[in-house]
Design an enzyme around this catalytic site. Structure first.
Site, PDB file in Angstrom:
ATOM      1  N   PHE A   1      -0.519 -20.484 -13.896  1.00  0.00           N
ATOM      2  CA  PHE A   1       0.863 -19.990 -13.977  1.00  0.00           C
ATOM      3  C   PHE A   1       1.062 -18.885 -12.957  1.00  0.00           C
ATOM      4  CE2 PHE A   1      -1.777 -17.942 -17.169  1.00  0.00           C
ATOM      5  CZ  PHE A   1      -1.516 -16.609 -17.017  1.00  0.00           C
TER       6      PHE A   1
ATOM      7  N   LEU B   1       4.132   0.540  -4.682  1.00  0.00           N
ATOM      8  CA  LEU B   1       5.137  -0.294  -5.339  1.00  0.00           C
ATOM      9  C   LEU B   1       4.500  -1.184  -6.405  1.00  0.00           C
ATOM     10  CD1 LEU B   1       6.594   0.634  -2.687  1.00  0.00           C
ATOM     11  CD2 LEU B   1       7.752  -1.596  -2.692  1.00  0.00           C
TER      12      LEU B   1
ATOM     13  N   TYR C   1      -6.544  -6.237  -9.438  1.00  0.00           N
ATOM     14  CA  TYR C   1      -6.079  -6.015 -10.803  1.00  0.00           C
ATOM     15  C   TYR C   1      -7.046  -5.255 -11.709  1.00  0.00           C
ATOM     16  CZ  TYR C   1      -2.136  -8.858  -9.535  1.00  0.00           C
ATOM     17  OH  TYR C   1      -1.004  -9.324  -8.911  1.00  0.00           O
TER      18      TYR C   1
ATOM     19  N   ARG D   1       0.810  -1.218   0.000  1.00  0.00           N
ATOM     20  CA  ARG D   1       0.000   0.000   0.000  1.00  0.00           C
ATOM     21  C   ARG D   1       0.847   1.272   0.000  1.00  0.00           C
ATOM     22  NH1 ARG D   1      -1.851  -4.048   2.824  1.00  0.00           N
ATOM     23  NH2 ARG D   1      -3.914  -4.906   2.312  1.00  0.00           N
TER      24      ARG D   1
END
Length: 402
Positions: free
Chosen positions: A402, A95, A125, A92
């Protein structure tokens, strides 16, 4: 200021251990590291250093190149994003945002039309333009049930593959059928070394089988014991990988798995939503749906190229797309009546790039997205046309973690 760096080869193990810690896993061992290292692509591992101790990494991400099948039979170059993590005491602080933006721009510069990932947390996302593009369900099929319907497909021959031959045989079968279905993706050699080699080397029980159809090998399954400690005759088989070119191969592989003695059930995670298991069983309740969830999170990096790859045959629709990270993607596009193209005209429908990803492979209809507020409607008559243009004969599915 946050600086995102491309990591050197000798920093990859530290990056992997950092990622593992962010998902509450332990570090790589000397035995497991060669397998884990295989999925790193030179020049694609990213890191952010601790501003108080530059020798320490506090954030990392990587990606590898693949290809994604889209409706209509085309496939597109794709960045498969993985091993994304920020150390718990540095979250948060921006980064992740800096790292993801760097990664997406790098993928676009490499000519990759889309990026995809598997999200450990669903709330992260969407703000980067990713949208859920494929979904799956977990199933548990009991062996003690009524069995297969007499008229259910049987498929062709199924043969077992020796443990020592798995990594020689299965990649070629997958490569042949990987792009048969929208949402499917190719796997580099490093995927097999990382994701399957551990099971091959370490699983107490490993079953692998290949189906052969009229045109050769067209499907395979890999399974292990889900819990070897359960009662001897009730132990479930856990399917870790099952791909098939058609319903015949699918049926044959499930028949094989459900015919393995001294097991009580067969379990599988994130199977296709439209896999017709229930319809092939005498008692459809023998197949229990144990979970449902998102699979592929898709980020369209080059909207003109992605839309042009779709068949979009039918009465046209004007769609406005907004992309805050890649302004060149923003604009109004005509879908239908030939390849998609940008136009200077008023839109009938509008969405952001994440909401476009949700419809792109055919998982969710534009009308459903509009009803939930994901798409904006300027002309209600356009929704039915958009549904026909962006719909497909089968639901998309990937089947590759993945």
């Amino acid at each position: 200021m946050i600086t995102v760096e491309v990591l050197e080869p000798d920093e990859l193990r530290a990056a992997y251990d950092l990622f593992a810690a962010t998902i509450l896993f332990g570090p790589a061992t000397d035995a497991s590291w060669p397998h884990a290292a295989a999925l790193y692509t030179p020049g694609r591992a990213l890191g952010v250093r601790d501003d108080r101790d530059p020798a320490q990494l506090v954030a990392t991400a990587t990606a590898f190149g693949s290809r994604l099948a889209v409706p209509g039979g085309a496939d597109l170059p794709m960045a498969a994003v993985t091993r994304v993590g920020v150390r718990a005491d540095r979250t948060r602080r921006g980064l992740l945002t800096a790292m993801v933006h760097h990664q997406l721009r790098d993928a676009a510069e490499r000519g990759e039309v889309v990026a995809a990932l598997r999200a450990s947390q669903s709330r992260i996302y969407g703000r980067f333009g990713y949208g859920v593009a494929t979904r799956g369900r977990g199933v548990r099929v009991r062996r003690s049930g009524a069995g297969w319907r007499d008229c259910a497909p049987r498929g062709g021959d199924v043969r077992m593959v020796a443990r020592a031959d798995v990594l020689d045989v299965l990649p070629a079968v997958h490569e042949r059928i990987a792009l048969f279905r929208p949402g499917g993706m190719t796997r580099p050699d490093g995927w097999w070394s990382t994701m399957l080699a551990g099971d091959v080397a370490g699983a107490e029980v490993l079953l692998a089988a290949v189906h052969t159809g009229p045109d050769g090998d067209d499907g395979y399954a890999v399974a292990t014991l889900a819990d070897p400690r359960e009662d001897f005759e009730r132990r479930p088989l856990a399917v870790s990988d099952l791909h098939a070119a058609d319903v015949q191969a699918t049926a044959a592989l499930w028949r094989f798995l459900l015919d393995v003695d001294l097991t009580g059930a067969v379990e599988a995670h994130l199977r296709p939503l439209d896999e017709p298991l229930e319809l092939m069983l005498t008692d459809r309740r023998d197949c229990m749906v144990t979970s449902a969830g998102d699979e592929t999170w898709l980020r369209i990096l080059d909207v003109p190229a992605a839309l042009a790859a779709l068949p979009c045959a039918g009465e046209p629709v004007r769609l406005a797309v907004h992309d805050g990270l890649f302004p060149a993607n923003s604009g109004v596009y005509v879908l239908g009546d030939g390849p998609a193209r940008r136009v200077d005209a008023a839109p009938e429908l509008a969405c952001d790039v994440a909401a476009l990803a949700m419809a792109y492979l055919g998982d969710t209809a534009p009308s459903a997205l509009a009803a939930a507020g994901w798409w904006r409607v300027h002309d209600a008559d356009a929704l039915a046309r958009a549904d026909r243009l962006l719909g497909g004969d089968v639901l998309p599915w990937c089947g590759t973690y993945f």
